[in-house]
Design a protein around this motif. Structure first.
Motif: not given
Length: 421
Positions: A54-61, A87-89, A105-109, A113-124
């Motif tokens: 998940s983008f959220l987990a990647q960004a938070r890490t 580099d990955f995101i 994404s899947d593990r390979a990237g 799900i291609d939606q744009k969720i602003i919760y995730g973008h706040s963490f970006a």
């Protein structure tokens, strides 16, 4: 708290951070094969094999590693792992055509799900600004500013104020109801506040400061209860209170009924969110070099509401939620609420000097270290009964990663070290 007690809390927090929490992540999270991070671990800390990122987990890490590096931990190892995630995101999650980050994404990237969720973008914005502050790599600020600009272009509600939150790949607003297009939330706007704070700290740009000031005013005027100054979870676009419902794209594991509605859906407030908002507001004011004076009544109500109803003085820890006026609805214990109250109560004591705030900090610290931290593995149980028995037993998944747990230790240590008794 005397100096001997202070040393106890400092030593236990530092030991947990450096010998349990950070090693849990540095030993497990790097995906050497595909890039980015593995973030789904079972009760023993073993990779579950779930083929998702998940983008959220990647960004938070990225945030977690960057902030811990900036605070002086890891001897450079955390910076290298943070760069690995950035580099990955940028390579896999950034939409080259429309801008913004995809959701899953899947593990390979490969995007699922291609939606744009602003919760995730706040963490970006939050994580990438922190990354530049920590490492000096200009890509973090570059992409944080790109996301900020996209939010102003596509998401800002210029009529009612605030930001819409759920969009398709090409930034078309989602439909109503569970699709989320007609809703605004405390969660997103509070995290945008923390994101804009770190963005302004990193960039020093007046526009970022102005948008931070705007969102603080909006939260206080629209999102906090007019009498109790506690957070209201969901609204319609015009800021009328909406029943709290579960969205199709879920960013957390809050408990809902089978029909997707929340129990007490129009009168519930989170003790963790209220205290988290308070300490994040204090941090924003510090970064902007603004006096606390005009905000003290609001801050006091946030802290006092938690003290009055949210603390379990018998078993330890912080309850999940209750009514704005008082009374507890949910007496279970979630990991992130304990984390935010640790930080917030140290700030509350710093500002107001009341013994009850230190007592609450000690209460939560004891519950965490005795019950919620699985010391032999290194991370925290995500959800427990009132008495401290695990309900959910994973150590991490797409939502429960490292952002709250590591931040609680880093920020508590900073506050404890500055205290004089």
């Amino acid at each position: 708290m005397n100096n001997q007690e202070k040393d106890f809390y400092l030593d236990s927090s530092k030991n947990h951070l450096t010998n349990e929490l950070l090693p849990f992540w540095t030993k497990r999270c790097v995906d050497e094969k595909n890039g980015g991070y593995l973030t789904n671990f079972d009760t023993e800390g073993k990779d579950t094999g779930l083929d998702e990122k998940s983008f959220l987990a990647q960004a938070r890490t990225i945030y977690t590693l960057s902030s811990a590096h900036r605070a002086g931990y890891g001897k450079g190892e955390l910076m290298a792992i943070a760069k690995h995630g950035v580099d990955f995101i940028i390579d896999k999650f950034w939409d080259q055509e429309n801008g913004g980050f995809f959701w899953l994404s899947d593990r390979a990237g490969n995007i699922l799900i291609d939606q744009k969720i602003i919760y995730g973008h706040s963490f970006a914005i939050y994580s990438l600004s922190e990354y530049t502050l920590a490492t000096g790599d200009s890509r973090g600020l570059e992409y944080a500013e790109k996301v900020f600009d996209l939010l102003q272009k596509y998401c800002a509600d210029t009529h009612y104020g605030g930001y819409f939150e759920m969009f398709s790949k090409d930034w078309k607003l989602n439909g109503p109801g569970s699709a989320g297009g007609d809703r605004k939330t405390l969660d997103v706007h509070m995290h945008l506040m923390e994101a804009f704070t770190t963005l302004y700290e990193c960039s020093g740009k007046e526009i970022h400061k102005r948008k931070l000031q705007e969102i603080i005013a909006l939260i206080i005027d629209k999102i906090l209860h007019p009498e109790y100054k506690t957070g209201i979870p969901q609204f319609y676009a015009d800021w009328k209170i909406a029943p709290q419902i579960k969205f199709d794209i879920v960013w957390g594991w809050d408990r809902f009924t089978e029909d997707g509605a929340k129990a007490s859906s129009e009168d519930n407030t989170s003790y963790g969110h209220n205290v988290e908002f308070a300490w994040l507001l204090l941090h924003a004011l510090d970064i902007m070099e603004v006096s606390y004076k005009d905000y003290l009544p609001i801050l006091l109500k946030s802290f006092e509401h938690c003290i009055a109803d949210g603390v379990d003085w018998e078993n330890g820890g912080i309850y999940v939620e209750g009514s704005h006026a008082g009374g507890v609805y949910d007496r279970e214990k979630e990991f992130w609420q304990q984390a935010e109250v640790l930080i917030g109560m140290l700030d509350a004591y710093r500002i107001f000097g009341k013994k009850e705030y230190l007592d609450t900090y000690k209460n939560v610290h004891k519950f965490l270290f005795d019950k919620m931290i699985k010391h032999e593995v290194g991370e925290w149980w995500p959800l427990m009964t009132r008495k401290g028995e695990p309900i959910w037993k994973h150590m991490s998944h797409n939502w429960k990663v490292n952002y709250h747990t590591v931040r609680a230790m880093v920020q508590s240590i900073i506050r404890l070290e500055k205290m004089n008794f």
